[in-house]
Design a protein around this motif. Structure first.
Motif, mmCIF file in Angstrom:
data_model
loop_
_atom_site.group_PDB
_atom_site.id
_atom_site.type_symbol
_atom_site.label_atom_id
_atom_site.label_comp_id
_atom_site.label_asym_id
_atom_site.label_seq_id
_atom_site.Cartn_x
_atom_site.Cartn_y
_atom_site.Cartn_z
ATOM 1 N N ARG A 26 0.843 -1.199 0.000
ATOM 2 C CA ARG A 26 0.000 0.000 0.000
ATOM 3 C C ARG A 26 0.873 1.242 0.000
ATOM 4 O O ARG A 26 1.899 1.269 0.672
ATOM 5 C CB ARG A 26 -0.863 0.055 1.279
ATOM 6 N N ALA B 170 0.743 3.897 1.738
ATOM 7 C CA ALA B 170 0.144 4.478 2.943
ATOM 8 C C ALA B 170 1.252 5.095 3.780
ATOM 9 O O ALA B 170 2.306 4.490 3.957
ATOM 10 C CB ALA B 170 -0.591 3.406 3.734
ATOM 11 N N TRP C 279 -3.384 3.226 14.456
ATOM 12 C CA TRP C 279 -2.673 3.606 13.237
ATOM 13 C C TRP C 279 -3.580 4.540 12.457
ATOM 14 O O TRP C 279 -4.794 4.275 12.337
ATOM 15 C CB TRP C 279 -2.401 2.347 12.420
ATOM 16 N N ALA D 48 -3.276 6.756 8.672
ATOM 17 C CA ALA D 48 -2.388 6.998 7.541
ATOM 18 C C ALA D 48 -3.141 7.662 6.412
ATOM 19 O O ALA D 48 -4.363 7.529 6.306
ATOM 20 C CB ALA D 48 -1.789 5.676 7.050
ATOM 21 N N GLN E 181 -3.534 7.382 2.468
ATOM 22 C CA GLN E 181 -3.225 6.451 1.377
ATOM 23 C C GLN E 181 -3.516 7.137 0.055
ATOM 24 O O GLN E 181 -4.459 7.936 -0.045
ATOM 25 C CB GLN E 181 -4.025 5.154 1.516
ATOM 26 N N HIS F 100 -4.914 -8.525 -0.257
ATOM 27 C CA HIS F 100 -4.334 -9.214 0.905
ATOM 28 C C HIS F 100 -5.388 -9.264 2.009
ATOM 29 O O HIS F 100 -6.468 -8.698 1.887
ATOM 30 C CB HIS F 100 -3.031 -8.537 1.369
ATOM 31 N N HIS G 216 -5.530 -9.547 6.604
ATOM 32 C CA HIS G 216 -4.760 -9.545 7.853
ATOM 33 C C HIS G 216 -5.728 -9.496 9.025
ATOM 34 O O HIS G 216 -6.901 -9.137 8.871
ATOM 35 C CB HIS G 216 -3.792 -8.350 7.886
ATOM 36 N N ARG H 249 -11.633 2.975 6.092
ATOM 37 C CA ARG H 249 -11.225 4.138 5.270
ATOM 38 C C ARG H 249 -12.213 5.262 5.572
ATOM 39 O O ARG H 249 -13.396 5.001 5.814
ATOM 40 C CB ARG H 249 -11.296 3.843 3.781
ATOM 41 N N HIS I 292 -8.990 -7.898 0.749
ATOM 42 C CA HIS I 292 -9.291 -6.572 0.198
ATOM 43 C C HIS I 292 -8.195 -6.074 -0.734
ATOM 44 O O HIS I 292 -7.014 -6.356 -0.538
ATOM 45 C CB HIS I 292 -9.562 -5.557 1.309
ATOM 46 N N HIS J 142 -7.624 -2.380 -3.526
ATOM 47 C CA HIS J 142 -8.201 -1.082 -3.896
ATOM 48 C C HIS J 142 -7.897 -0.835 -5.368
ATOM 49 O O HIS J 142 -6.840 -1.191 -5.861
ATOM 50 C CB HIS J 142 -7.619 0.057 -3.064
ATOM 51 N N ASP K 31 -6.710 5.931 6.291
ATOM 52 C CA ASP K 31 -6.919 4.597 6.829
ATOM 53 C C ASP K 31 -6.785 4.667 8.341
ATOM 54 O O ASP K 31 -5.895 5.352 8.847
ATOM 55 C CB ASP K 31 -5.817 3.629 6.367
ATOM 56 N N LEU L 243 -6.414 1.817 11.497
ATOM 57 C CA LEU L 243 -6.280 0.395 11.843
ATOM 58 C C LEU L 243 -5.823 0.264 13.298
ATOM 59 O O LEU L 243 -5.363 1.234 13.903
ATOM 60 C CB LEU L 243 -5.248 -0.314 10.939
ATOM 61 N N ILE M 200 -3.248 -1.456 14.213
ATOM 62 C CA ILE M 200 -1.905 -2.040 14.057
ATOM 63 C C ILE M 200 -1.076 -1.967 15.356
ATOM 64 O O ILE M 200 -0.519 -2.977 15.781
ATOM 65 C CB ILE M 200 -1.154 -1.384 12.872
HETATM 66 O O1 GTQ Z 1 -5.341 -0.439 2.710
HETATM 67 O O2 GTQ Z 1 -5.089 -2.524 3.190
HETATM 68 O O3 GTQ Z 1 -2.797 2.161 5.966
HETATM 69 O O4 GTQ Z 1 -3.259 -3.169 4.994
HETATM 70 C C1 GTQ Z 1 -2.134 -0.042 6.448
HETATM 71 C C2 GTQ Z 1 -2.261 -1.390 6.189
HETATM 72 C C3 GTQ Z 1 -3.754 0.399 4.736
HETATM 73 C C4 GTQ Z 1 -4.839 -1.341 3.405
HETATM 74 C C5 GTQ Z 1 -2.891 0.854 5.714
HETATM 75 C C6 GTQ Z 1 -3.139 -1.858 5.216
HETATM 76 C C7 GTQ Z 1 -3.892 -0.945 4.478
#
Ligand code: GTQ
Ligand code: FE2
Length: 380
Positions: free
Chosen positions: A86, A88, A107, A109, A111, A122, A124, A130, A163, A165, A177, A179, A181
């Motif tokens: 990503r 990001a 987290w 970010a 993107q 991917h 996780h 979003r 997912h 994009h 984004d 998350l 994390i």
């Molecule tokens: O869009 O799948 O900012 O997996 C960090 C990890 C976005 C994403 C992030 C991610 C994604």
């Protein structure tokens, strides 16, 4: 064979009430503790068991204008594909040791996807969403369901969903984004899988609405044939028109003398799972707040941390001992137990309706699940 490891810490006598006198015998005791990797509670208690939360994170503000500028430059220089996955760029709280963590648990970010670009598939264990403050043209494809992203939309996506994009237009698009994390990093329970290199042509379509919205997106109507799944909301998009209308209605009800707002001039909603009214994600709560021009919210402190993004309008926000003038797109963090309030004011460049609109996400579900949630209103 015995190996001698360097002592990983050094115990020093602490000054203070009820601390033992620093004698040579005490020094000798402390060297013995070090050798056996022991630490007494009496030198650590203030840090380990504080009287109230003291966050490692600090209040901080990031300007949207700068984020977009830098993300656009990354768009020119950094390819998106397998490995990095990503484009990001995460907010890094200045006191969290250079880690890409906005708060100790969250987290956040920006993107960025260039025209025609795909971010590969991917999945996780981290829960994600979003939120779009400007632009449109990207479809996030969640479990094969293409979901359009437009200004004001909130798009949650619980962990372990596939997912990708896909930017279907000839303009770049930026969004944020959120998350969990940092929280999952601490739990040491994360998993990650790479998906297909390319999404199928059947998924590369650009419907106005996702299948999830057609099934779950009707207020108060639960589809009898569908199972909601066990983790997080089955609804993959919460549209701006609904959020906006809910906030507008709350303020009108207040004007008409029927209440409806959380306090004078302050309307708010929480995004919830339509199947049971719970938070959209197991570890993340998301809300939208609207403060009427001239109104100020009551200062509140809460355990757990939040990230806010200004969606529209302008004003002044106060977090702990920090105060910033904010405008569209700006992001800031509220660390645990720091008082927060927001005031809606005319800004330098005003074309809005006179409200300060704030998107907020937090780790509140975690704190509630653990019985660690605490709120103090009017914490001036
Ligand atoms: O869009 O799948 O900012 O997996 C960090 C990890 C976005 C994403 C992030 C991610 C994604
Ligand atoms: Fe992801």
């Amino acid at each position: 064979m015995s190996t001698t490891l360097p002592t990983p810490f050094r115990l020093t006598a602490v000054d203070g009430p009820d601390q033992p006198e620093p004698t040579p015998a005490l020094e000798h005791l402390y060297r013995g503790f070090e050798q056996e990797l022991l630490v007494p509670l009496w030198t650590e208690i203030g840090d380990l068991m504080p009287l109230h939360p003291r966050s490692r994170a600090v209040p901080h503000l990031w300007r949207w204008e700068r984020l977009v500028e830098l993300a656009a430059r990354a768009g020119d220089l950094v390819p998106v594909g397998r490995g990095g996955e990503r484009r990001a760029i995460a907010l890094a709280n200045p006191t969290l040791a250079g880690r890409p963590f906005a708060t100790p648990t969250l987290w956040a970010a920006i993107q960025y996807l260039m025209p025609g670009e795909d971010a590969p598939e991917h999945r996780h264990t981290q829960h994600a969403f979003r939120f779009v403050v400007e632009g449109e043209g990207v479809w996030t494809v969640v479990g094969g369901d293409p979901v359009p992203m437009r200004r004001g939309d909130f798009l949650p996506q619980a962990g372990w969903n596939w997912h990708a994009h896909h930017n279907a237009t000839d303009a770049p698009m930026a969004w944020i984004d959120g998350l969990d994390i940092p929280l999952q990093h601490l739990t040491e329970a994360q998993f990650f899988e790479f998906g297909r290199e390319e999404i199928s042509d059947a998924e590369r379509i650009e419907p106005e609405r996702s299948r999830s919205e057609r099934l779950w997106g009707h207020p108060g109507l639960r589809p009898l044939a569908a199972s909601a799944g066990s983790r997080g909301t089955p609804l993959l998009a919460y549209r701006w028109e609904h959020t906006d209308r809910a906030l507008t209605d709350q303020l009108r009800l207040e004007q008409e003398g029927f209440g409806g707002t959380v306090e004078a001039g302050h309307a708010a909603v929480r995004f919830t799972n339509p199947a049971d009214g719970s938070d959209v994600l197991p570890t993340i709560r998301a809300e939208f707040h609207r403060v009427v021009r001239g109104a100020e919210t009551t200062p509140v402190r809460e355990t757990g941390s939040s990230v806010y993004q200004v969606f529209d309008g302008s004003g002044t926000v106060t977090v702990g001992d920090q105060r910033w003038s904010v405008t569209r797109g700006d992001l800031f963090v509220v660390p645990s137990w720091e008082p927060f309030s927001a005031r809606s004011e005319a800004g330098r460049t005003d074309s809005d309706a006179g409200h300060l609109d704030l998107f907020r996400f937090s780790d509140a579900p975690v704190f509630e699940a653990l019985g660690l949630d605490r709120t103090q209103k009017d914490s001036r």
